[in-house]
Scaffold this active site. Structure first.
Site, PDB file in Angstrom:
ATOM      1  N   GLY A  76      -7.262   2.220  -0.630  1.00 41.73           N
ATOM      2  CA  GLY A  76      -7.037   0.797  -0.877  1.00 41.73           C
ATOM      3  C   GLY A  76      -8.194   0.092  -1.550  1.00 41.73           C
ATOM      4  O   GLY A  76      -7.996  -0.809  -2.371  1.00 41.73           O
ATOM      5  N   GLU A  77      -9.408   0.477  -1.227  1.00 37.51           N
ATOM      6  CA  GLU A  77     -10.563  -0.255  -1.768  1.00 37.51           C
ATOM      7  C   GLU A  77     -11.236   0.456  -2.948  1.00 37.51           C
ATOM      8  O   GLU A  77     -11.812  -0.194  -3.798  1.00 37.51           O
ATOM      9  CB  GLU A  77     -11.644  -0.491  -0.699  1.00 37.51           C
ATOM     10  CG  GLU A  77     -11.235  -0.346   0.733  1.00 37.51           C
ATOM     11  CD  GLU A  77     -10.624  -1.598   1.347  1.00 37.51           C
ATOM     12  OE1 GLU A  77      -9.659  -1.447   2.108  1.00 37.51           O
ATOM     13  OE2 GLU A  77     -11.092  -2.692   1.084  1.00 37.51           O
ATOM     14  N   ARG A  97      -7.044  14.349   0.928  1.00 38.45           N
ATOM     15  CA  ARG A  97      -5.688  14.765   0.574  1.00 38.45           C
ATOM     16  C   ARG A  97      -4.883  13.559   0.079  1.00 38.45           C
ATOM     17  O   ARG A  97      -4.952  12.478   0.659  1.00 38.45           O
ATOM     18  CB  ARG A  97      -5.040  15.328   1.824  1.00 38.45           C
ATOM     19  CG  ARG A  97      -3.747  16.047   1.587  1.00 38.45           C
ATOM     20  CD  ARG A  97      -3.298  16.569   2.935  1.00 38.45           C
ATOM     21  NE  ARG A  97      -2.176  17.466   2.849  1.00 38.45           N
ATOM     22  CZ  ARG A  97      -1.518  17.869   3.932  1.00 38.45           C
ATOM     23  NH1 ARG A  97      -1.919  17.466   5.133  1.00 38.45           N
ATOM     24  NH2 ARG A  97      -0.496  18.682   3.820  1.00 38.45           N
ATOM     25  N   ILE A  98      -4.144  13.748  -0.987  1.00 37.91           N
ATOM     26  CA  ILE A  98      -3.323  12.678  -1.538  1.00 37.91           C
ATOM     27  C   ILE A  98      -1.892  12.867  -1.031  1.00 37.91           C
ATOM     28  O   ILE A  98      -1.226  13.854  -1.350  1.00 37.91           O
ATOM     29  CB  ILE A  98      -3.364  12.693  -3.086  1.00 37.91           C
ATOM     30  CG1 ILE A  98      -4.814  12.551  -3.573  1.00 37.91           C
ATOM     31  CG2 ILE A  98      -2.483  11.591  -3.662  1.00 37.91           C
ATOM     32  CD1 ILE A  98      -5.560  11.336  -3.062  1.00 37.91           C
ATOM     33  N   LEU A  99      -1.443  11.935  -0.226  1.00 39.47           N
ATOM     34  CA  LEU A  99      -0.134  12.083   0.421  1.00 39.47           C
ATOM     35  C   LEU A  99       0.995  11.901  -0.578  1.00 39.47           C
ATOM     36  O   LEU A  99       2.005  12.596  -0.521  1.00 39.47           O
ATOM     37  CB  LEU A  99       0.004  11.047   1.545  1.00 39.47           C
ATOM     38  CG  LEU A  99      -0.985  11.198   2.707  1.00 39.47           C
ATOM     39  CD1 LEU A  99      -0.922   9.965   3.603  1.00 39.47           C
ATOM     40  CD2 LEU A  99      -0.688  12.458   3.509  1.00 39.47           C
ATOM     41  N   THR A 112       0.803  -1.208   0.000  1.00 43.28           N
ATOM     42  CA  THR A 112       0.000   0.000   0.000  1.00 43.28           C
ATOM     43  C   THR A 112       0.844   1.269   0.000  1.00 43.28           C
ATOM     44  O   THR A 112       0.335   2.341  -0.307  1.00 43.28           O
ATOM     45  CB  THR A 112      -0.877  -0.007   1.258  1.00 43.28           C
ATOM     46  OG1 THR A 112      -0.062  -0.488   2.341  1.00 43.28           O
ATOM     47  CG2 THR A 112      -2.028  -0.961   1.092  1.00 43.28           C
ATOM     48  N   LYS A 143      -8.312  10.178   3.151  1.00 41.58           N
ATOM     49  CA  LYS A 143      -9.454   9.269   3.255  1.00 41.58           C
ATOM     50  C   LYS A 143      -9.114   7.799   2.992  1.00 41.58           C
ATOM     51  O   LYS A 143      -9.892   6.935   3.328  1.00 41.58           O
ATOM     52  CB  LYS A 143     -10.535   9.708   2.274  1.00 41.58           C
ATOM     53  CG  LYS A 143     -11.275  10.982   2.722  1.00 41.58           C
ATOM     54  CD  LYS A 143     -12.388  11.304   1.761  1.00 41.58           C
ATOM     55  CE  LYS A 143     -13.324  12.390   2.316  1.00 41.58           C
ATOM     56  NZ  LYS A 143     -14.378  12.703   1.341  1.00 41.58           N
ATOM     57  N   PRO A 167       1.137  11.123  -4.691  1.00 43.07           N
ATOM     58  CA  PRO A 167       0.400  10.833  -5.923  1.00 43.07           C
ATOM     59  C   PRO A 167       0.906   9.585  -6.636  1.00 43.07           C
ATOM     60  O   PRO A 167       0.149   8.917  -7.322  1.00 43.07           O
ATOM     61  CB  PRO A 167       0.650  12.080  -6.780  1.00 43.07           C
ATOM     62  CG  PRO A 167       0.987  13.157  -5.817  1.00 43.07           C
ATOM     63  CD  PRO A 167       1.679  12.494  -4.665  1.00 43.07           C
TER      64      PRO A 167
END
Lengths: 326, 741, 181
Positions: free
Chosen positions: B707-708, B631-633, B470, B704, B635
């Site tokens: 993974g799914e 927020r995208i830690l 991940t 948020k 990309p």
């Protein structure tokens, strides 16, 4: 996997002698199918004779103008060999539709002929299987038989032969060269593999003490009008549900000569000479193709989850003929 | 500032280990004297073992023991001893407990030998006689036995109806009704489940386990074998994929620990690929929908029934029917959820459990209703868009789904779509365009983390979480480095060790939010200490600054408004005289604030397929998905997460099916040749768009989880595209060529 | 079930097993001798006898490609090769690639570096097999398009679904470092 002893044969005589002296010995070359089946506890040889150093690894022209493929040439070397690619593209395409690059780098031509079915039940020792254990019953008959045969089946076995290469070889009317302790013999491809009948545990008409030395391709390679069509459950790296090898000789729009073999539908690459005869002398159009396809599947029988293969085979034959005739 | 890492595409910090073969997985920790355990599996699905004979195996030199229910050590047998953190209500499976067979491929013996090859051979010599009993494995045949579970897993929400669905259907102008089945699927991570138990002379066990939670595995073996936390530590620095398969301790862990304790030897047990079909799976599900809409296309009623399989011994539950009442505005919702007991192992959470199942069907049903109403499928979803979670009657913490629809549709070229099925063609192939909505929960759990800053300026942060691919290692390193303003290469994040501060199971897409918050919090504590030390340095330029007035960046602490005024962190450490600053924190979600909001990740998926009309083959040729995931830690790794989810969606839609042969009650296509997962050639270019979404509620980082979400909408988008291509509405997954032709 | 701690079962060790012999393998340019029986596969020889665990076992039946290594430069599935049969071949594993093609300061082969740069993996378990396969693919020289690469990499399953990035990484090496490929 059971214990076994290992020897490396230095020449053909030694290999034949070793196999003749021990009825639980097997040859090993690429190992892609045998080692797999030994791990699955399906095959139990107690001695392996390594034949990878025997030579038999050349591709050369025959006197008749055909091509002799050494039995120890790998599938990859065969498919990419310039002579094969140019003169027998049907064979090259069929080989490259099978397995994966890694497996094709290991697997040999001789071994490809002798690969065993992918029937789930053959592989699973918890279930009865007449091919694995004669007399125990066929679990596929009333089981999940999506990948099973619709032609030439018996009440004892509905397994299929999994090879792609062999479907093309059947269409090309190759000859299998074998050696035993008494000498050599040649087996027409159509006679090499067997239908299951009441002896499904025997896949091929090769005696246990015989070794395949070469596969010979006749001069005619159908390199102008050919098609290998493989239909499977994903885009690559899967066995054929149905495959069709077609070679045609055309004169204008008229079919002069036709070869047609199917994979994934029977215990051996399936040919129907009547269907081929229906093509010859006729115009290359949908009507002609359908007649041939109908003739092939007229004898087919479904067992439940594989019943779709009857219609699929029909359509695949029409499609492959159409593409080959272009 | 060069130490701003959050939001920047960053290569994986564990990349070097993974591309060089240096990363060691559970079955790869080799120690002198290691022995090998091979599991013998049951041939039957239900009955008893009447005789088990290991004498032939034991005659082999080098075979150390064959453990069966007859000779296993005496162990506690209460259900509570076998508890784990992902356990459904019921009686957990206890390996080698007695002679009863509860499912096919149940482990019935463990053969331990000096070499792997010998153990494998010896396992084939163990002779077993069974008394067979009739088994029930056919969900469709016995769905009449379905019952509504009274309780479920802790994450399970009992379905709640609202309004009056029957009335809603009556009032509807457009109606559809249909049944949607999907097959069981197995996780099949590429690494097979394995446990290596290193037996140290002192009797201490160092266990390398394939798990999504080292604390879970550690507690499990502690309770069963009576081992303290110091007597047995569990480690999982690298996990070769899991997708849920490691959420519960699997039987190889039990068997390896048992054997090591009995033999006083180090033992490794690795399952075979076939045995990877012997424990949890995504449950086969039968769903039924009745949907109704008014003349404008507004949803008036949703009737959603789901029947899922579970085992005889546990009530595995998923949130399936809950989703149809959540995604769109509708006042009349009637969800029904039932289970049927089969003689199989208990199902197990598999990537987007429940959500993937529900949305694969519901979003097809919605597409059908859109067609029934003569409304473009995207427009239909916009008509039914909701700005408030209808299920909980709460506002969203954030919801940029509308932007997802817009951006993805634009990139895809949706406006060029001709609505009629079979209207687009390329030679023998029909072309279809389909779309669907995706949704998943944005959760945060309690977690702990520890941060240690040493005098050399190196920071080590740790938490007993996992990285199953991940990107945990990488994003935690980014968070820690940015928080303390340190260069990335000075920061190490450690995980996968049960002696580290505890973290929850890695799953549910909550790890970034959960562990990320703890990591940030621990680093903020270190910040505080550093700031105190900085202020008390002789002639400190920060002596009069407040904490709010300084910034940690580029290895320095400086005044926010006068960046040139400050000190280096190295200097602070040197002057403070401490050789390390260590802070351990426990981070809890802000429940008071969070419970006032509905918190979800959303996506829109657009797919193009080409269908060979004669042969029935379906190829996905293009995918565009837009994700609103806060927020995208990172990309780079975030995109990979979504790519992977989409690939799973392709597999679920077209290929994956664990076939139960009811003659034997056994998954019969139990290998990777016949259980088809997507291969390279199956996967088209996948365009991933991250829609900007600011969320101050979900957690302090505003993330948020991803993974799914990729898998949730994809199967339905593909099924809808197949309909658009062919005019055939296929409701059962996987959509194999026999169904299409 | 016994009520006490189990006792270790003692049985006379009478059954015969095949004899082991010393086999010398050439792995990553080094000669390595190991005592094995014929039933040891190349994969198990690498992982369990030589502690070269970079080569992975994902299925043990030639169905996933995780065990891909190069033998005399050609990619094969090590799980289906018997170690005794490759004693006179040059075997290259992922550990050997690092040395073999060290062009970067950290000693990485260009394909390894490209996999990191393109994020061509997630869990990392299929990765050594993918990389060895990709190196073999470029040596073979039959991939002329992106689709060719996809077809010729389909013997390597990536359950995490990193395929698009894997193809990007291979294209990158193919296009920019043809001499190194």
């Amino acid at each position: 996997m059971n214990p076994f002893t290992y020897s490396r044969a230095g020449d053909l005589d030694e290999a034949v002698r070793e196999i003749s002296d021990n009825d639980r010995a097997k040859f090993i070359a690429g190992g892609t199918n045998l080692v797999d089946l030994m791990k699955a506890n399906v095959m139990h040889p107690t001695h392996l004779v390594d034949i990878t150093r025997l030579g038999l690894s050349a591709i050369e022209e025959t006197e008749e103008g055909g091509l002799r493929l050494g039995s120890l040439v790998t599938n990859a070397e065969t498919a990419y060999h310039p002579q094969v690619a140019e003169r027998y593209p049907l064979l090259a395409n069929a080989i490259l539709a099978g397995a994966s690059p890694q497996l094709r780098n290991m697997a040999t031509n001789g071994g490809n002929l002798l690969q065993r079915t992918r029937c789930y039940y053959f592989y699973d020792t918890a279930t009865p299987c007449n091919k694995r254990e004669p007399g125990s019953g066929c679990s596929a008959l009333n089981g999940h038989n999506r990948i099973h045969a619709i032609l030439g089946t018996s009440e004892h076995c509905i397994a299929t032969h999994p090879s792609d290469m062999c479907v093309a070889l059947a269409a090309l009317e190759a000859v299998v060269r074998v050696t035993n302790r008494y000498g050599e013999r040649a087996i027409p491809f159509a006679d090499f593999h067997r239908l299951p009948g009441d002896t499904p545990h025997i896949d091929a008409n090769l005696e246990p003490d015989e070794i395949i030395t070469a596969v010979e391709l006749p001069p005619r390679g159908f390199s102008q009008h050919f098609k290998y069509l493989k239909i499977r459950d994903r885009a690559s790296y899967a066995f054929a549900l149905v495959s069709v090898a077609v070679g045609l000789e055309m004169e204008g729009d008229t079919i002069r000569e036709a070869r047609l073999a199917l994979g994934g539908v029977a215990h051996k690459p399936w040919r129907n000479l009547e269907a081929e005869a229906l093509l010859v002398g006729n115009p290359a159009n949908r009507e002609t193709f359908k007649r041939a396809a109908d003739r092939i599947v007229a004898d087919a029988r479904g067992y439940g989850s594989n019943s779709f293969k009857i219609e699929l085979a029909r359509r695949a034959v029409v499609r492959a003929l159409n593409e080959a005739a272009k | 500032m060069t130490t701003n890492y959050i939001g920047k595409p960053t290569n994986r910090v564990d990349g070097y280990a993974k591309v060089t073969g240096g990363a060691k997985y559970a079955g790869e920790h080799n120690v002198p004297g290691l022995t090998y355990g091979v599991v013998v599996s049951s041939d039957i699905a239900r009955g008893r073992i009447s005789r088990i004979d290991a004498s032939e195996a034991l005659k082999l030199n080098g075979v150390l023991e064959v453990f069966t229910h007859e000779n296993r050590p005496s162990l506690p047998w209460f259900d509570r001893n076998y508890q784990d953190q992902d356990q459904p209500p019921g009686s957990p499976f206890r390996p080698l407990y007695d002679n009863e067979i509860q499912f096919s491929q149940q482990p019935i013996a463990l053969v331990v030998a000096e070499t792997f090859e010998l153990a494998r051979y010896a396992a084939s010599l163990v002779k077993v006689q069974y008394v067979r009993e009739p088994h029930g494995t056919d969900l469709r045949a016995i769905q009449g036995q379905a019952y509504a579970p009274s309780k479920g897993k802790p994450s399970w929400k009992k379905p709640r109806p609202r309004g009056n669905a029957a009335q809603g259907m009556e009032q509807s102008i457009f109606k559809i009704e249909g049944r949607y089945d999907h097959a069981a699927e197995h996780h099949n991570p590429l690494e097979m489940h394995a446990s290596t138990v290193v037996y140290e002379p002192s009797g201490k066990l160092t266990v390398y386990d394939k798990t999504q939670g080292v604390p879970n595995s550690q507690k499990y073996i502690s309770r069963i074998f009576g081992l303290s936390k110091a007597q047995a530590t569990v480690h999982a620095p690298f996990i070769g994929g899991a997708f849920g398969s490691g959420l519960r301790p699997q039987y190889q862990l039990f068997l390896a620990v048992m054997a090591a304790l009995q033999l006083k030897r180090s033992v490794r047990v690795t399952l075979t690929r076939q045995q990877m079909f012997s424990f949890g799976h995504r449950p086969a599900t039968i769903q039924r929908f009745e949907l109704g809409a008014d003349a404008e296309g507004k949803l008036q009623a949703v009737v959603h029934e789901a029947i899922q399989e579970t085992s005889q011994f546990e009530d595995y539950t998923e949130n399936v029917v809950n989703w149809s009442g959540t995604v769109y505005q509708c006042d009349n919702v009637e969800p029904t959820y039932k289970l049927v007991k089969l003689d199989t192992y208990t199902p197990l959470d598999m990537r987007a459990p429940g959500g993937a199942t529900a949305m694969a069907a519901y979003e097809v049903a919605i597409d059908e209703l859109a067609y029934a109403a003569g409304i473009d499928p995207l427009e239909f979803r916009l008509i039914n868009y909701t700005e408030r979670d209808p299920m909980q009657d709460l506002p969203y913490s954030s919801k940029e789904l509308r932007a997802c629809y817009r951006q993805a549709a634009e990139r895809f070229g949706w406006s060029n779509r001709r609505p009629e099925p079979r209207s687009m063609r390329d030679g023998n192939e029909l072309i279809g365009w389909g779309m669907a909505t995706g949704i998943w929960e944005a959760e945060q759990k309690p977690a702990m983390a520890k941060a240690v800053l040493t005098a050399d300026g190196k920071l080590t942060v740790s938490s007993a979480t996992e990285d199953i691919g991940t990107g945990t290692y990488t994003i935690m390193t980014q968070i820690a480095a940015e928080t303390l303003g340190l260069p990335l290469e000075n920061v190490t994040f450690e995980l996968g060790d049960s002696s580290m501060p505890e973290a929850p199971l890695q799953g549910g897409s909550w790890t970034a939010a959960t562990v990320g918050s703890a990591v940030k919090s621990a680093c903020l504590e270190v910040q505080k200490r550093l700031f105190e030390y900085a202020g008390s340095m002789p002639d400190s330029p920060l002596a009069k600054a407040d904490a709010d007035g300084v910034v940690f960046a580029d290895g320095r602490i400086h005044l926010k408004h006068y960046p040139t005024i400050g000190v280096t962190i190295q200097d602070v450490l040197r002057h403070s005289g401490v050789d390390r600053i260590e802070e351990e924190v426990t981070t809890l979600p802000d429940m008071l604030r969070q419970k006032k909001y509905a918190r979800f990740t959303h996506s829109a998926v657009f797919v193009e397929v080409k269908v060979d009309e004669d042969l029935g083959t379906v190829h996905v040729t293009r995918v565009v998905t837009a994700v609103a995931g806060g927020r995208i830690l990172n990309p780079k790794t975030a995109r990979s997460q979504v790519l992977g989810g989409v690939v799973w969606g392709i597999g679920m839609a077209l290929e994956e099916e664990s076939v139960l042969d009811h003659q034997f009650g056994r998954f019969i296509n139990h290998d990777l040749a016949e259980y088809h997962v997507a291969v390279n050639l199956d996967v088209p270019p996948i365009d991933v768009i991250f829609v900007e979404e600011n969320d101050t509620v979900v957690n302090p980082l505003g993330v948020k989880g991803l993974g799914e979400i990729g898998v949730v909408g994809t199967p339905a988008a593909i099924a809808n595209a197949v309909f658009h291509a062919t005019g055939k509405r296929l409701r059962d997954l996987p959509i194999t060529l026999d169904k299409v032709m | 079930m016994s009520n006490q701690s189990a006792t270790i079962t003692e049985a006379p060790k009478t059954a015969q097993l095949p004899r082991t012999s010393i086999v010398t393998l050439t792995v990553n340019g080094e000669q390595r001798s190991l005592r094995i029986a014929p039933w040891t596969t190349l994969l198990d020889a690498l992982r369990e006898y030589l502690d070269l665990t970079g080569t992975k076992k994902g299925c043990d039946h030639g169905q996933c490609g995780a065990c891909t290594v190069l033998v005399d430069g050609k990619r094969i599935n090590a799980c289906l090769a018997l170690a005794v049969m490759v004693d006179d071949r040059e075997i290259t594993t992922i550990e050997g690639l690092t040395k073999e093609g060290s062009a970067t300061p950290d000693g990485l082969h260009p394909m390894q570096a490209a996999f990191i740069e393109h994020d061509a993996f997630q869990c990392g378990y299929c990765t050594p097999g993918q990389i060895c396969s990709a190196v073999g693919l470029l040596k073979e020289g039959h991939a002329h398009s992106r689709e060719d690469i996809q077809e010729l990499m389909s013997g390597n399953i990536c359950r995490c679904g990193a395929y698009p990035n894997i193809v990007d990484a291979i294209e990158d090496v193919k296009n920019h470092q043809p001499d190194r490929a």
